[in-house]
Write a protein that holds these residues in place. Structure first.
Motif, short mmCIF file in Angstrom:
data_model
loop_
_atom_site.label_atom_id
_atom_site.label_comp_id
_atom_site.label_asym_id
_atom_site.label_seq_id
_atom_site.Cartn_x
_atom_site.Cartn_y
_atom_site.Cartn_z
N GLY A 17 1.06 -1.51 0.09
CA GLY A 17 -0.10 0.03 0.46
C GLY A 17 0.61 1.19 0.21
N GLU A 18 1.24 0.92 0.85
CA GLU A 18 2.45 2.64 0.86
C GLU A 18 3.41 2.78 -0.85
OE1 GLU A 18 5.67 1.52 4.03
OE2 GLU A 18 3.94 2.03 5.73
N VAL A 19 4.03 1.46 -1.32
CA VAL A 19 4.38 1.55 -2.27
C VAL A 19 3.97 1.94 -2.96
CG1 VAL A 19 5.88 0.28 -4.39
CG2 VAL A 19 6.25 0.30 -1.93
N GLN A 41 8.12 1.47 -13.21
CA GLN A 41 8.15 1.97 -12.25
C GLN A 41 7.41 1.66 -11.04
OE1 GLN A 41 7.06 6.53 -11.99
NE2 GLN A 41 8.94 7.09 -10.35
N LEU A 42 6.74 1.05 -10.68
CA LEU A 42 5.48 0.49 -9.51
C LEU A 42 6.52 -0.71 -10.06
CD1 LEU A 42 3.98 0.53 -6.82
CD2 LEU A 42 1.79 -0.01 -9.08
N TRP A 43 6.09 -1.71 -10.61
CA TRP A 43 6.74 -3.35 -11.24
C TRP A 43 8.31 -3.74 -10.04
CZ3 TRP A 43 4.45 -7.20 -11.43
CH2 TRP A 43 5.22 -8.69 -11.43
N GLY A 78 -5.19 -3.99 -6.45
CA GLY A 78 -6.42 -3.13 -6.12
C GLY A 78 -7.24 -2.85 -6.58
N ARG A 79 -6.36 -1.81 -4.72
CA ARG A 79 -6.63 -0.76 -4.27
C ARG A 79 -6.46 0.45 -5.16
NH1 ARG A 79 -8.99 -0.16 0.35
NH2 ARG A 79 -7.98 1.98 0.70
N SER A 80 -5.66 -0.18 -5.70
CA SER A 80 -4.32 1.29 -6.62
C SER A 80 -4.89 1.14 -8.07
CB SER A 80 -2.91 0.71 -6.35
OG SER A 80 -2.81 1.56 -4.80
N VAL A 81 -5.09 0.06 -8.64
CA VAL A 81 -5.08 -0.40 -9.54
C VAL A 81 -4.61 -0.26 -10.33
CG1 VAL A 81 -7.66 -0.42 -10.09
CG2 VAL A 81 -7.09 1.86 -10.16
N ALA A 82 -3.62 -1.50 -9.85
CA ALA A 82 -1.81 -0.67 -10.38
C ALA A 82 -1.38 -1.95 -11.59
CB ALA A 82 -1.58 -1.32 -9.35
N ALA A 83 -1.65 -1.05 -12.85
CA ALA A 83 -1.02 -1.26 -13.59
C ALA A 83 0.37 -2.25 -14.19
CB ALA A 83 -0.52 -0.15 -14.99
N VAL A 84 -0.01 -3.90 -13.07
CA VAL A 84 1.25 -4.37 -12.90
C VAL A 84 1.35 -6.03 -13.29
CG1 VAL A 84 3.22 -2.78 -11.93
CG2 VAL A 84 1.66 -4.24 -10.16
N PRO A 85 1.57 -6.95 -13.27
CA PRO A 85 1.42 -8.35 -13.60
C PRO A 85 1.52 -9.57 -11.85
CG PRO A 85 3.51 -7.78 -14.62
CD PRO A 85 2.90 -6.68 -13.89
N TYR A 86 1.31 -8.32 -11.32
CA TYR A 86 1.52 -9.52 -10.05
C TYR A 86 0.74 -10.74 -9.98
CZ TYR A 86 2.02 -10.94 -5.20
OH TYR A 86 2.53 -12.33 -4.41
N THR A 114 12.15 -11.34 -8.36
CA THR A 114 13.07 -10.44 -8.87
C THR A 114 12.56 -9.27 -9.58
OG1 THR A 114 14.37 -10.70 -10.89
CG2 THR A 114 14.89 -12.27 -8.29
N GLY A 115 11.26 -9.80 -10.71
CA GLY A 115 11.51 -8.84 -11.59
C GLY A 115 11.71 -8.55 -13.07
N GLU A 116 12.93 -9.52 -12.90
CA GLU A 116 13.21 -8.92 -14.08
C GLU A 116 12.44 -9.64 -15.10
OE1 GLU A 116 17.75 -12.12 -15.56
OE2 GLU A 116 17.11 -11.52 -14.08
N VAL A 117 11.86 -10.44 -14.92
CA VAL A 117 11.45 -11.18 -16.80
C VAL A 117 9.68 -11.47 -15.96
CG1 VAL A 117 12.59 -12.84 -16.91
CG2 VAL A 117 11.70 -13.35 -15.43
N VAL A 118 9.02 -11.52 -16.56
CA VAL A 118 7.50 -11.42 -16.99
C VAL A 118 6.93 -12.51 -17.39
CG1 VAL A 118 4.98 -10.37 -17.50
CG2 VAL A 118 7.63 -8.30 -16.37
#
Length: 367
Positions: A17-19, A41-43, A78-86, A114-118
């Motif tokens: 949430g903080e990030v 950036q978020l990823w 979900g609370r941030s509608v974050a555009a990341v493929p977690y 590590t976020g190196e690959v998706v």
């Protein structure tokens, strides 16, 4: 069951949430409103803080947390509608490879942490009975395999290092790893309601690598589907929670006829109904995540959670728009992002009806 969040759940939710609060703003969301929606950036920030790897085994650089902790992270995203493929890269992709893969595939899961690959998964066609054979066909090709067929709405296929693809092998179900950059793969961008990066993917004798064995294919596919369904429900929970908070604030501050719109009985009733819907979704997601974490039979609970994500999601999303009025459908207003995200989570991998039918089948089988 114990509804008390674990310390890890609380800490990971707070950190995520903080990030997100620091990096995901309304202006940033508007910048990302394209068909290639991805917040790099978020990823990177989630990778650097250890959020991505948290649920991976310790030998892969993680903390070996489970579905309860992952659901807490998804809820915050979900609370941030974050555009990341977690969900697709870590929960589904890396999670499956860490559990069922060989050493090289497990190493790929570690790189995803590590976020190196998706990573991604082609699951849109896999929302029927577990015995249904996938439409994509695999055939032996030398010492490996080749896939032929097509998949729709594969998330982040434009940047995925590998895609997990269920396929049929002589009537059996197996799951394969495919390199989407191979010349035999065609990726076509598809426009979906929340402008997420989803693609139609066509395989033409595409080289593929088997995950597990042919005998474990059905088990792997069931694992993939259930974690994806539950992950979508957890994302929906966070999206609806925050959307309702924004709507309640609007109802308190927006005035008509000399008083806040929330003071009108019809508005107050809709807000109350939305609150009950969100609480119901929170209960079902918590129960399903707990059962998965405890290695208990969870199929029924997961279908119930996804049903609530779709059914309650529909009602709450439309309440949010209706109470906001005209500004609710303005693409420059933040609630528009929550509405489109909620509609995506409602229908992704099956809406309310398919999951009610699946739940009925589960109950009938156990009767």
């Amino acid at each position: 069951m114990d509804f008390t969040p674990t310390e890890a759940q609380t800490d990971l939710a707070q950190l995520t949430g903080e990030v997100c609060a620091k990096l995901v703003t309304a202006d940033r969301l508007r910048e990302l409103d394209t068909d290639a929606r991805f917040d790099e950036q978020l990823w990177k920030a989630l990778a650097e803080t250890g959020v991505l790897a948290a649920a991976l085994p310790e030998e892969l650089g993680g903390s070996d947390f489970g579905m309860q902790e992952q659901a807490s992270i998804l809820r915050e995203l979900g609370r941030s509608v974050a555009a990341v493929p977690y969900l697709w890269s870590v929960v589904v992709g890396a999670g499956a490879l860490a559990r069922f893969g060989d050493d090289a595939q497990r190493a790929l899961a570690g790189r995803a942490g590590t976020g190196e690959v998706v990573l991604s998964a082609a699951l849109a066609e896999q929302n029927h009975a577990a015995t249904d054979a996938p439409g994509i066909v695999a055939a032996a090709a030398g010492t490996g395999w080749a896939l032929t067929g097509s998949a729709t709405t594969v998330a982040f296929a434009d940047r995925a290092e590998r895609i997990l693809v269920p396929a049929s092998v002589s009537g059996q179900t197996a799951v394969f790893l495919v390199d989407p950059s191979d010349a035999s793969v065609t990726r076509t961008a598809q426009q979906v309601v929340d402008l997420g990066p989803e693609f139609g993917v066509e395989f033409a004798s595409t080289p593929a690598e088997l995950i597990g064995t042919l005998d474990t294919g059905a088990e792997i596919l069931t694992w993939l589907r259930e974690h994806a369904w539950l992950g979508l429900a957890a994302l929906q929970l966070g999206t609806l929670e925050r959307a309702l908070e924004l709507t309640a604030e609007h109802a308190r501050t927006r005035e008509q006829f000399g008083k806040p719109v929330g003071a009108f009985q019809s508005v107050a009733q809709r807000l109350a109904d939305a609150y009950i819907d969100v609480q119901g979704l929170r209960l079902t997601v918590t129960q399903a995540a707990w059962r998965v974490a405890e290695n208990l039979p969870a199929a029924e609970s997961i279908h119930i959670a996804k049903f609530w994500a779709a059914d309650a999601g529909h009602r709450v999303a439309h309440t949010v728009i209706h109470i906001h009025g005209g500004i609710g459908i303005d693409r420059d207003h933040i609630v528009h992002n929550y509405f489109t995200a909620a509609k995506h989570h409602e229908f992704a991998l099956g809406g309310a009806t398919p999951h009610l039918l699946a739940l009925g089948a589960e109950l009938a089988e156990g009767a």
